[in-house]
Scaffold this active site. Structure first.
Site, PDB file in Angstrom:
ATOM      1  N   GLU A   1      -5.237   9.549  -7.038  1.00  0.00           N
ATOM      2  CA  GLU A   1      -5.735  10.846  -7.507  1.00  0.00           C
ATOM      3  C   GLU A   1      -7.228  11.000  -7.254  1.00  0.00           C
ATOM      4  O   GLU A   1      -7.700  12.077  -6.887  1.00  0.00           O
ATOM      5  CB  GLU A   1      -5.429  11.015  -8.996  1.00  0.00           C
ATOM      6  CG  GLU A   1      -3.957  11.041  -9.353  1.00  0.00           C
ATOM      7  CD  GLU A   1      -3.202  12.143  -8.621  1.00  0.00           C
ATOM      8  OE1 GLU A   1      -3.793  13.202  -8.336  1.00  0.00           O
ATOM      9  OE2 GLU A   1      -2.020  11.933  -8.309  1.00  0.00           O
TER      10      GLU A   1
ATOM     11  N   GLU B   1      -1.348  13.534   1.189  1.00  0.00           N
ATOM     12  CA  GLU B   1      -0.736  12.382   0.533  1.00  0.00           C
ATOM     13  C   GLU B   1      -0.993  11.103   1.323  1.00  0.00           C
ATOM     14  O   GLU B   1      -1.319  10.062   0.754  1.00  0.00           O
ATOM     15  CB  GLU B   1       0.765  12.604   0.376  1.00  0.00           C
ATOM     16  CG  GLU B   1       1.133  13.609  -0.687  1.00  0.00           C
ATOM     17  CD  GLU B   1       0.741  13.127  -2.066  1.00  0.00           C
ATOM     18  OE1 GLU B   1       1.357  12.178  -2.572  1.00  0.00           O
ATOM     19  OE2 GLU B   1      -0.208  13.682  -2.630  1.00  0.00           O
TER      20      GLU B   1
ATOM     21  N   ASP C   1      -3.195   7.930   0.017  1.00  0.00           N
ATOM     22  CA  ASP C   1      -2.677   6.562  -0.025  1.00  0.00           C
ATOM     23  C   ASP C   1      -3.659   5.600   0.628  1.00  0.00           C
ATOM     24  O   ASP C   1      -4.008   4.552   0.070  1.00  0.00           O
ATOM     25  CB  ASP C   1      -1.334   6.478   0.714  1.00  0.00           C
ATOM     26  CG  ASP C   1      -0.194   7.131  -0.056  1.00  0.00           C
ATOM     27  OD1 ASP C   1      -0.403   7.509  -1.225  1.00  0.00           O
ATOM     28  OD2 ASP C   1       0.899   7.272   0.540  1.00  0.00           O
TER      29      ASP C   1
END
Length: 507
Positions: A160, A226, A230
């Site tokens: 996040e 995303e 990661d």
């Protein structure tokens, strides 16, 4: 290590994961996000901070043309006010401090260590976390309980944080920039919290206006985010000396859970933000570049997890039996808390005495023991332990907050007020719980204007600016104000009226 029963954990992973890892990377394109939320679900005390423009980082990218750092922080503050008005935030000082400290450790080793992040805990059983505007990172209690070790929890938080540091939120901000700041903040909060609970009524009308092509474009953009989150998150874990395999390990458990419960039980979020075998393999490969040997777990995490589990358990007796099957300090602490909840204060005090014998200076043990002594009628012993702990850790916000509360219970509001005023010299103490304690202490022993002032701050932080303004206006009418106090009230009143006027102009 304390672990929840396997069936319970799998059920929560399969049935309660409403948003997974990626909540707000879609949010700034507000109208599109509403539609995405309806179609796919979503992922989803606070220290008050007054941040000036020269304290904010120079982002140096094209997103600065869409929203300035000052505007971003203003949106973040409005977002937090909306969150507080729509959700229940965890007020436990120890749990909040742990999350803040873990978050700060990760931010220090991120790409933008000077960015002003704020971490808070949402009282929600879904396994979730989300990134809001201005670096506001929310962690659900369900996530803390589901994580098997600290590296898994840190992996979600690092992911996040990466969404914020890589500017994923603001790169999609153009569709929301025409909304007023309060409306945008409230919409973002409603989407996150509404999607997390499966209630998206607030977005139904807006969703009908969104083109399917725009939804797909936003979806593709989110998938790219995303992957980057990661990669950057795993890097942050390794730099923080936390096991980077925590992130793929959590991915793997989510993936296995979806296979266990079948397509009917897979959260819709996973259809648009899939935890796939490829994603697990890719994140595992990235983690492998940094290797094992880094910190996987800490006693602090285990203690906080046990504390939260006891607080939220409907059957502390069952937890007590599971704790007794182990012999570690976290389980002993759990035994003490579970006995306290079931009314066996004597056994709880004995367990805490054993813990303190081997670890005498740990704040968590000391404050728990002091509070239990107070509740058991040993008021003077409890106060003396608080005083000793505060001498050992001068200025500590957790100890100070509990000590002030204990003084109020003991009928010593004047001493409580002095402790609170000392705490408020620290900007991080300016939280709703501290302001509430200040209002209580001042109402019992202190100038009336302080009660009004503390109440105004509390209303403002919870988003009720009209009531905050009213409290300060009432304070100015009081007799006996000295010039300094009057000027302080007037200055704060001016700020709140300005904020209220800007809100009215934009709505």
């Amino acid at each position: 290590m304390y672990r929840q029963p396997e069936h319970s954990l799998n059920h929560r992973l399969g049935a309660s994961l409403t948003l997974g890892y990626s909540a707000l990377r879609m949010i700034p394109r507000v109208l599109q996000l509403v539609a995405l939320t309806l179609l796919s679900g979503g992922l989803p005390q606070i220290a008050h901070s007054e941040i000036s423009a020269d304290q904010l980082p120079d982002f140096g990218d094209s997103t600065g043309a869409l929203i300035s750092p000052v505007q971003e922080q203003a949106l973040g503050e409005a977002f937090m006010r909306s969150i507080r008005s729509q959700a229940t935030l965890v007020s436990d000082p120890h749990i909040n401090r742990y999350i803040r400290q873990l978050g700060a450790r990760l931010v220090t080793h991120s790409d933008t260590p000077s960015y002003p992040f704020t971490f808070f805990v949402v009282d929600d059983p879904s396994i979730n976390a989300f990134a809001g505007p201005g670096g506001r990172i929310g962690v659900h209690t369900g996530l803390i309980l589901a994580a098997e070790n600290e590296s898994e929890l840190a992996g979600v938080m690092a992911h996040e944080i990466a969404h914020v540091t890589q500017r994923h939120l603001l790169r999609a901000y153009e569709s929301a920039q025409q909304l007023s700041l309060p409306t945008a903040a409230a919409t973002i909060a409603a989407i996150l919290l509404g999607a997390a609970t499966g209630s998206a009524d607030a977005g139904i009308a807006a969703a009908s206006a969104v083109q399917a092509g725009s939804i797909q474009q936003q979806l593709n953009f989110t998938r790219a985010n995303e992957k980057e989150a990661d990669r950057i998150g795993i890097q942050t874990l390794a730099r923080s000396d936390i096991d980077p395999f925590g992130m793929p390990a959590f991915f793997e458990r989510l993936y296995q859970t979806t296979r266990l419960y079948g397509a009917a039980s897979i959260p819709e979020f996973l259809s648009t933000h899939p935890v796939t075998a490829d994603r697990i393999a890719e994140s595992t490969e990235r983690a492998g570049k940094y290797g094992h040997g880094k910190q996987r777990d800490t006693l602090e995490f285990e203690l906080v997890k046990v504390r939260l589990a006891v607080q939220q358990s409907r059957d502390p007796g069952s937890l007590l039996r599971s704790f007794k099957a182990n012999a570690g300090p976290a389980q002993r602490y759990g035994i003490a808390l579970a006995n306290w909840r079931t009314g066996d204060k004597s056994t709880a005090l004995k367990q805490l005495a054993v813990l303190r014998k081997s670890d005498p200076d740990r704040i968590l043990y000391r404050t728990t023991q002091a509070r239990l002594l107070m509740e058991d009628g040993k008021t003077q012993q409890g106060l003396e332990l608080f005083e000793d702990t505060l001498r050992l850790y001068p200025g500590d916000l957790v100890v100070g907050q509990y000590y002030a509360e204990a003084l109020l219970i003991a009928g010593k509001p004047d001493e409580a007020r002095n402790v609170i005023l000392a705490l408020l010299r620290n900007e991080n103490a300016r939280t709703p719980p501290i302001y509430k304690l200040w209002a209580r202490a001042a109402s019992a022993h202190g100038p009336t204007w302080e009660t009004r002032f503390a109440s105004a701050e509390l209303y403002a932080m919870n988003g009720n600016l009209p009531l905050a303004v009213d409290q300060l206006e009432q304070a100015l009418k009081l007799k006996g104000l000295n010039d300094y106090d009057r000027a302080r009230i007037q200055a704060r009143l001016h700020d709140l009226k300005s904020a209220l006027a800007k809100r009215a102009e934009r709505e």
